[in-house]
Scaffold this motif. Sequence first.
Motif, PDB file in Angstrom:
ATOM      1  N   GLY A  16       2.104 -13.584   7.033  1.00 25.41           N
ATOM      2  CA  GLY A  16       2.571 -12.457   6.227  1.00 25.41           C
ATOM      3  C   GLY A  16       2.427 -11.132   6.958  1.00 25.41           C
ATOM      4  N   SER A  27       7.501 -11.497   4.889  1.00 21.45           N
ATOM      5  CA  SER A  27       6.045 -11.370   4.863  1.00 21.45           C
ATOM      6  C   SER A  27       5.434 -11.535   3.480  1.00 21.45           C
ATOM      7  CB  SER A  27       5.622 -10.038   5.473  1.00 21.45           C
ATOM      8  OG  SER A  27       6.172  -8.959   4.758  1.00 21.45           O
ATOM      9  N   VAL A  28       5.980 -10.883   2.501  1.00 25.49           N
ATOM     10  CA  VAL A  28       5.387 -10.930   1.164  1.00 25.49           C
ATOM     11  C   VAL A  28       5.463 -12.339   0.572  1.00 25.49           C
ATOM     12  CG1 VAL A  28       7.454 -10.234  -0.121  1.00 25.49           C
ATOM     13  CG2 VAL A  28       5.195  -9.720  -1.032  1.00 25.49           C
ATOM     14  N   GLN A  55       0.840  -9.602  -9.013  1.00 26.11           N
ATOM     15  CA  GLN A  55       1.360 -10.029  -7.712  1.00 26.11           C
ATOM     16  C   GLN A  55       2.889 -10.053  -7.689  1.00 26.11           C
ATOM     17  OE1 GLN A  55      -0.535  -9.909  -5.305  1.00 26.11           O
ATOM     18  NE2 GLN A  55      -2.560 -10.306  -6.082  1.00 26.11           N
ATOM     19  N   VAL A  59       5.401  -8.077  -5.227  1.00 22.10           N
ATOM     20  CA  VAL A  59       6.474  -8.733  -4.466  1.00 22.10           C
ATOM     21  C   VAL A  59       7.780  -7.959  -4.641  1.00 22.10           C
ATOM     22  CG1 VAL A  59       7.924 -10.803  -4.342  1.00 22.10           C
ATOM     23  CG2 VAL A  59       5.439 -11.038  -4.485  1.00 22.10           C
ATOM     24  N   LEU A  62       7.589  -4.706  -2.746  1.00 22.11           N
ATOM     25  CA  LEU A  62       7.699  -4.876  -1.292  1.00 22.11           C
ATOM     26  C   LEU A  62       9.118  -5.206  -0.849  1.00 22.11           C
ATOM     27  CD1 LEU A  62       4.329  -6.624  -0.487  1.00 22.11           C
ATOM     28  CD2 LEU A  62       5.090  -4.387   0.263  1.00 22.11           C
ATOM     29  N   LYS A 144       3.864  -1.248   3.523  1.00 24.64           N
ATOM     30  CA  LYS A 144       3.811  -2.669   3.176  1.00 24.64           C
ATOM     31  C   LYS A 144       2.477  -3.290   3.583  1.00 24.64           C
ATOM     32  CE  LYS A 144       7.289  -4.706   4.914  1.00 24.64           C
ATOM     33  NZ  LYS A 144       8.476  -5.318   5.463  1.00 24.64           N
ATOM     34  N   GLN A 148       0.059  -5.208   1.034  1.00 22.54           N
ATOM     35  CA  GLN A 148      -0.337  -6.601   1.269  1.00 22.54           C
ATOM     36  C   GLN A 148      -1.857  -6.742   1.307  1.00 22.54           C
ATOM     37  OE1 GLN A 148       3.627  -8.097   3.676  1.00 22.54           O
ATOM     38  NE2 GLN A 148       1.679  -8.348   4.669  1.00 22.54           N
TER      39      GLN A 148
END
Length: 159
Positions: A16, A27-28, A55, A59, A62, A144, A148
């Motif tokens: 990620g 990545s996410v 979460q 997502v 992001l 980001k 993360q």
Amino acid sequence: MEIIGWIVILLSFVIGFIGLVYPIIPSVLFIFGGFVMYGLFFSFSDLPWWFWAIQILFVILLFGADTIANAFGVKKFGGSRAGLWGSTIGLIVGPFILPIIGILIGPFLGALIAEILFNKSSLKKSFLSGVGSVVGFITSVFTKGIIQVVMIIIFFITI
């Protein structure tokens, strides 16, 4: 089996973060995949509904952050829609043509070339659009990366 589970989870998190600088890697989704792997290897009951809600919001945030940061950088420095598209294409292609440095040169050249070809912009204006794309990309990576890290911290606090 527990050790294998943690290796898979941590590897997902590492991939990620690699995806921050290689945009072809979502990545996410790897970060989120690490949470799903935890549920599969250990227990989904350790992760309550509010964890998943938070979460999923991250997502969505992001996915939009890349586009917004890149567009903001190109527009802020006087670029057009063509510059934005050129920057995006350069961001994807650059790292494959020139590993490591291509991540910065790709969006710059993409925006520069697109502005010259499609808008017949001056070299100075095209150059600024390229600079804006790089600024947007760096801003996006930084933002980001922080989000993360927050996602992973929430994960470890929750479990």
